[in-house]
Design a protein around this motif. Sequence first.
Motif, PDB file in Angstrom:
ATOM      1  N   ARG A 101      62.628  56.864  56.602  1.00  0.00           N
ATOM      2  CA  ARG A 101      62.875  55.562  55.965  1.00  0.00           C
ATOM      3  C   ARG A 101      62.370  54.473  56.895  1.00  0.00           C
ATOM      4  O   ARG A 101      62.645  54.513  58.097  1.00  0.00           O
ATOM      5  N   PRO A 102      61.635  53.496  56.392  1.00  0.00           N
ATOM      6  CA  PRO A 102      61.110  52.438  57.262  1.00  0.00           C
ATOM      7  C   PRO A 102      62.237  51.691  57.983  1.00  0.00           C
ATOM      8  O   PRO A 102      63.333  51.524  57.441  1.00  0.00           O
ATOM      9  N   PHE A 103      61.970  51.286  59.199  1.00  0.00           N
ATOM     10  CA  PHE A 103      62.935  50.481  59.951  1.00  0.00           C
ATOM     11  C   PHE A 103      63.014  49.080  59.345  1.00  0.00           C
ATOM     12  O   PHE A 103      62.023  48.546  58.835  1.00  0.00           O
ATOM     13  N   ASP A 104      64.202  48.495  59.401  1.00  0.00           N
ATOM     14  CA  ASP A 104      64.400  47.134  58.901  1.00  0.00           C
ATOM     15  C   ASP A 104      64.156  46.092  59.982  1.00  0.00           C
ATOM     16  O   ASP A 104      63.748  44.967  59.690  1.00  0.00           O
ATOM     17  N   LEU A 105      64.428  46.460  61.233  1.00  0.00           N
ATOM     18  CA  LEU A 105      64.373  45.499  62.338  1.00  0.00           C
ATOM     19  C   LEU A 105      63.901  46.200  63.604  1.00  0.00           C
ATOM     20  O   LEU A 105      64.348  47.308  63.910  1.00  0.00           O
ATOM     21  N   ALA A 106      63.000  45.536  64.336  1.00  0.00           N
ATOM     22  CA  ALA A 106      62.564  46.042  65.641  1.00  0.00           C
ATOM     23  C   ALA A 106      62.756  44.957  66.688  1.00  0.00           C
ATOM     24  O   ALA A 106      62.308  43.825  66.502  1.00  0.00           O
ATOM     25  N   PHE A 107      63.447  45.315  67.772  1.00  0.00           N
ATOM     26  CA  PHE A 107      63.527  44.457  68.948  1.00  0.00           C
ATOM     27  C   PHE A 107      62.371  44.881  69.852  1.00  0.00           C
ATOM     28  O   PHE A 107      62.385  45.972  70.427  1.00  0.00           O
ATOM     29  N   LEU A 108      61.362  44.031  69.967  1.00  0.00           N
ATOM     30  CA  LEU A 108      60.123  44.392  70.646  1.00  0.00           C
ATOM     31  C   LEU A 108      59.967  43.630  71.956  1.00  0.00           C
ATOM     32  O   LEU A 108      59.927  42.392  71.959  1.00  0.00           O
ATOM     33  N   ASP A 109      59.859  44.364  73.060  1.00  0.00           N
ATOM     34  CA  ASP A 109      59.513  43.729  74.331  1.00  0.00           C
ATOM     35  C   ASP A 109      58.075  43.235  74.234  1.00  0.00           C
ATOM     36  O   ASP A 109      57.213  43.899  73.649  1.00  0.00           O
ATOM     37  N   GLU A 149      65.412  54.381  69.858  1.00  0.00           N
ATOM     38  CA  GLU A 149      64.701  53.775  70.984  1.00  0.00           C
ATOM     39  C   GLU A 149      63.280  54.286  71.101  1.00  0.00           C
ATOM     40  O   GLU A 149      62.972  55.403  70.705  1.00  0.00           O
ATOM     41  N   ALA A 150      62.407  53.424  71.650  1.00  0.00           N
ATOM     42  CA  ALA A 150      61.039  53.808  71.995  1.00  0.00           C
ATOM     43  C   ALA A 150      60.743  53.235  73.374  1.00  0.00           C
ATOM     44  O   ALA A 150      61.062  52.079  73.664  1.00  0.00           O
ATOM     45  N   ALA A 151      60.123  54.045  74.241  1.00  0.00           N
ATOM     46  CA  ALA A 151      59.924  53.656  75.635  1.00  0.00           C
ATOM     47  C   ALA A 151      58.657  52.849  75.877  1.00  0.00           C
ATOM     48  O   ALA A 151      58.449  52.349  76.975  1.00  0.00           O
ATOM     49  N   ASP A 152      57.806  52.709  74.869  1.00  0.00           N
ATOM     50  CA  ASP A 152      56.599  51.882  75.010  1.00  0.00           C
ATOM     51  C   ASP A 152      56.017  51.618  73.636  1.00  0.00           C
ATOM     52  O   ASP A 152      56.520  52.100  72.614  1.00  0.00           O
ATOM     53  N   GLY A 153      54.920  50.855  73.610  1.00  0.00           N
ATOM     54  CA  GLY A 153      54.316  50.491  72.341  1.00  0.00           C
ATOM     55  C   GLY A 153      53.732  51.665  71.584  1.00  0.00           C
ATOM     56  O   GLY A 153      53.776  51.703  70.347  1.00  0.00           O
ATOM     57  N   VAL A 154      53.176  52.621  72.304  1.00  0.00           N
ATOM     58  CA  VAL A 154      52.596  53.794  71.650  1.00  0.00           C
ATOM     59  C   VAL A 154      53.686  54.578  70.922  1.00  0.00           C
ATOM     60  O   VAL A 154      53.524  54.968  69.755  1.00  0.00           O
ATOM     61  N   ASP A 193      59.799  49.123  77.718  1.00  0.00           N
ATOM     62  CA  ASP A 193      59.364  50.129  78.680  1.00  0.00           C
ATOM     63  C   ASP A 193      60.321  50.264  79.859  1.00  0.00           C
ATOM     64  O   ASP A 193      60.097  51.111  80.731  1.00  0.00           O
ATOM     65  N   GLU A 194      61.377  49.448  79.906  1.00  0.00           N
ATOM     66  CA  GLU A 194      62.363  49.550  80.975  1.00  0.00           C
ATOM     67  C   GLU A 194      63.665  50.103  80.405  1.00  0.00           C
ATOM     68  O   GLU A 194      64.302  49.473  79.545  1.00  0.00           O
ATOM     69  N   ALA A 195      64.061  51.282  80.903  1.00  0.00           N
ATOM     70  CA  ALA A 195      65.258  51.946  80.391  1.00  0.00           C
ATOM     71  C   ALA A 195      66.523  51.093  80.525  1.00  0.00           C
ATOM     72  O   ALA A 195      67.343  51.059  79.599  1.00  0.00           O
ATOM     73  N   PRO A 196      66.733  50.389  81.654  1.00  0.00           N
ATOM     74  CA  PRO A 196      67.938  49.554  81.761  1.00  0.00           C
ATOM     75  C   PRO A 196      67.999  48.469  80.682  1.00  0.00           C
ATOM     76  O   PRO A 196      69.083  48.152  80.174  1.00  0.00           O
ATOM     77  N   ALA A 197      66.851  47.907  80.345  1.00  0.00           N
ATOM     78  CA  ALA A 197      66.822  46.878  79.305  1.00  0.00           C
ATOM     79  C   ALA A 197      67.190  47.468  77.949  1.00  0.00           C
ATOM     80  O   ALA A 197      67.918  46.845  77.161  1.00  0.00           O
TER      81      ALA A 197
END
Length: 276
Positions: free
Chosen positions: A53-61, A37-42, A11-15
């Motif tokens: 195509r399904p994503f292979d990897l998610a970096f999740l805050d 990119e996604a800006a939040d969980g929703v 949810d933080e753009a700089p991150a």
Amino acid sequence: MSALRVLIVDDEAPARSRLRRLLDGFVEDGRIEAPVEAADGVEALERLAEAERPFDLAFLDVRMPEVDGFDVVERVAAERRPDVVFTTAYDEYALRAFRANATDYLLKPIDAERLEEALARVEDRRGDSEERDERLAALLDTLDEQAAAPPPDGDTGPPIERFTVQGVDRLVVVSAGDVIAAEVSDGITNLYVRQEGREGGAGIGRHLVGFTLDALEARLDPARFMRVHRSALVNLTCVREMVPWFSGRYKIVLTGGHEVTASRSRSRELRDRLSL
């Protein structure tokens, strides 16, 4: 192995920007595609569900408003669930991350070397997911074996003086006398202990542990420890203040300023035990 489809969720753009820059080299090497990119969980749930195509990897805050990283993992459909690397500025989520079947867990600010290790783990997992799942199962078995469960026939034996808890990459030995409190939050037991600061001053450390409050209470000295709420256990020798609270309850101030609110019935018992 083909390039991995990657989703960055924070949810933080700089991150998000920093992580994208760190991943640029892997894009150039052909190990991953340009991250989405996604800006939040929703938004993350929408992208995961609607991607062609399904994503292979998610970096999740971990910490995000409304829908946090753990919620995303729980809500996404199994056939759409990617490998997950949790990212956070807080280290207390490590055990929960492993229990959520995370591939890795990165502390912010993210180090380029650790990011390389995390990506390599994802690649290894996708190459041999069965072996990785066996390693995870072994880790969780180790954590569960640490549970201070009472011996058979109700005989709990003498109170324990020392026990181990799982750190990020090691076992930590805790003295029972250093335990300030234990509390359950979101189904996870948090253990608060006294520890020496870098300059010799006393501080409070926190560990996520694999045993329940019932099991811990059964093995600690009942003359020293008391269950003040169904979700909280405190060391009576660490009680510094009892502040009257709502509906006959007390807020307990413990060593190091840690606070726990006792239930109404346990507040009366606590007052009696401390002869107030």
